[in-house]
Design a protein around this motif. Structure first.
Motif, PDB file in Angstrom:
ATOM      1  N   GLY A 114       0.927  -1.168  -0.113  1.00  0.00           N
ATOM      2  CA  GLY A 114       0.117   0.182   0.027  1.00  0.00           C
ATOM      3  C   GLY A 114       0.702   1.365  -0.048  1.00  0.00           C
ATOM      4  N   THR A 115       2.059   1.201  -0.450  1.00  0.00           N
ATOM      5  CA  THR A 115       2.855   2.335  -0.527  1.00  0.00           C
ATOM      6  C   THR A 115       3.223   2.825  -2.056  1.00  0.00           C
ATOM      7  OG1 THR A 115       4.798   3.484   0.346  1.00  0.00           O
ATOM      8  CG2 THR A 115       5.072   0.961  -0.572  1.00  0.00           C
ATOM      9  N   THR A 116       3.946   3.685  -2.185  1.00  0.00           N
ATOM     10  CA  THR A 116       4.178   4.492  -3.533  1.00  0.00           C
ATOM     11  C   THR A 116       5.782   4.550  -4.029  1.00  0.00           C
ATOM     12  OG1 THR A 116       4.437   6.626  -2.654  1.00  0.00           O
ATOM     13  CG2 THR A 116       1.966   5.874  -3.247  1.00  0.00           C
ATOM     14  N   MET A 117       5.971   4.706  -5.300  1.00  0.00           N
ATOM     15  CA  MET A 117       7.303   4.948  -5.738  1.00  0.00           C
ATOM     16  C   MET A 117       7.378   6.152  -6.597  1.00  0.00           C
ATOM     17  SD  MET A 117       8.502   2.242  -8.404  1.00  0.00           S
ATOM     18  CE  MET A 117       7.380   1.221  -9.011  1.00  0.00           C
ATOM     19  N   ASP A 118       8.521   6.919  -6.968  1.00  0.00           N
ATOM     20  CA  ASP A 118       8.778   7.614  -8.034  1.00  0.00           C
ATOM     21  C   ASP A 118      10.139   7.374  -8.425  1.00  0.00           C
ATOM     22  OD1 ASP A 118      10.371   9.014  -6.208  1.00  0.00           O
ATOM     23  OD2 ASP A 118       9.242  10.861  -6.363  1.00  0.00           O
ATOM     24  N   VAL A 119      10.332   8.008  -9.638  1.00  0.00           N
ATOM     25  CA  VAL A 119      11.751   7.768 -10.342  1.00  0.00           C
ATOM     26  C   VAL A 119      12.459   8.869 -10.418  1.00  0.00           C
ATOM     27  CG1 VAL A 119      12.890   6.769 -12.217  1.00  0.00           C
ATOM     28  CG2 VAL A 119      11.009   5.449 -11.351  1.00  0.00           C
ATOM     29  N   ASP A 120      13.559   9.430 -10.094  1.00  0.00           N
ATOM     30  CA  ASP A 120      14.395  10.624 -10.527  1.00  0.00           C
ATOM     31  C   ASP A 120      15.686  10.222 -10.901  1.00  0.00           C
ATOM     32  OD1 ASP A 120      14.937  13.324 -10.071  1.00  0.00           O
ATOM     33  OD2 ASP A 120      15.394  13.227  -7.925  1.00  0.00           O
ATOM     34  N   ALA A 121      16.074  11.230 -11.745  1.00  0.00           N
ATOM     35  CA  ALA A 121      17.366  11.344 -12.470  1.00  0.00           C
ATOM     36  C   ALA A 121      18.181  12.351 -12.315  1.00  0.00           C
ATOM     37  CB  ALA A 121      17.316  10.741 -13.884  1.00  0.00           C
ATOM     38  N   ARG A 122      19.690  12.351 -11.987  1.00  0.00           N
ATOM     39  CA  ARG A 122      20.290  13.505 -12.321  1.00  0.00           C
ATOM     40  C   ARG A 122      21.643  13.291 -13.069  1.00  0.00           C
ATOM     41  NH1 ARG A 122      20.911  16.283  -6.606  1.00  0.00           N
ATOM     42  NH2 ARG A 122      19.028  16.017  -5.691  1.00  0.00           N
ATOM     43  N   VAL A 123      22.101  14.370 -13.164  1.00  0.00           N
ATOM     44  CA  VAL A 123      23.403  14.370 -14.035  1.00  0.00           C
ATOM     45  C   VAL A 123      24.556  14.894 -13.312  1.00  0.00           C
ATOM     46  CG1 VAL A 123      24.677  14.846 -16.106  1.00  0.00           C
ATOM     47  CG2 VAL A 123      22.291  14.318 -16.244  1.00  0.00           C
TER      48      VAL A 123
END
Length: 179
Positions: A114-123
């Motif tokens: 019952g939880t969430t996720m997201d995706v992030d990117a950096r350079v």
């Protein structure tokens, strides 16, 4: 340094989570899961560990990929962007196989918790520094780093992203080693 301001994306229905848990999750507490090219062999272990930790801590999982400048340029070129174009790293991160694999393996277990996720990117060429900065930016409650056992000499000669993160992160770090 690129930071994502996006809200976590729900990966499934709320499966009867109590209101107090939902209220705590509204603060977007985060478990940071950096995933790099070298994590291809430990995708299952990383995903399983991240789902269990985030589920028990009732937090969001933020999958993070740090492109070095060279890798960013390579992916940009392979996608036929003009050399003057600088697309957001978030537009390219879906082309990183280990990230895609971890995200795919996280969906079902996170839905069950019952939880969430997201995706992030950096350079940035200081990958470990970018991971620590991302942990600080999202006020991470824990960072999960993958790695392999190295001899002390190997760490001195080649460095260790995981070691730098463990020593400099603003929160507890869990080392997820190869099985």
């Amino acid at each position: 340094m690129t930071e994502s301001a996006r809200e976590p994306t729900a990966v499934g229905p709320d499966l009867g989570v109590a209101n107090d848990v939902r209220a705590r999750r509204d603060h977007h507490e985060t478990v940071l899961l950096p995933v790099g090219y070298s994590d291809a062999e430990r995708v299952e272990t990383l995903a399983t560990t991240a789902a269990e930790v985030a589920g028990m801590m009732e937090t969001t999982v933020r999958v993070l990929h740090v492109f070095t400048e060279a890798r960013y340029a390579d992916v940009r070129d392979r996608l036929n962007y003009h050399e003057d174009e600088r697309p957001a790293p978030d537009e390219l991160v879906g082309r990183v196989a280990p990230v895609r694999d971890v995200v795919g393996r996280l969906e079902e277990p996170l839905r069950a918790w019952g939880t969430t996720m997201d995706v992030d990117a950096r350079v940035g060429d200081d990958v470990a520094g970018e991971i620590v900065a991302a942990a600080e930016a999202v006020d991470a409650k824990r960072v999960l780093v993958g790695g392999r056992n190295r001899t002390p000499t190997g760490k001195v000669v080649f460095g260790s992203t995981a070691q730098h993160v463990m020593l400099n992160a603003p929160c507890p770090v869990t080392f997820v080693r190869d099985a």
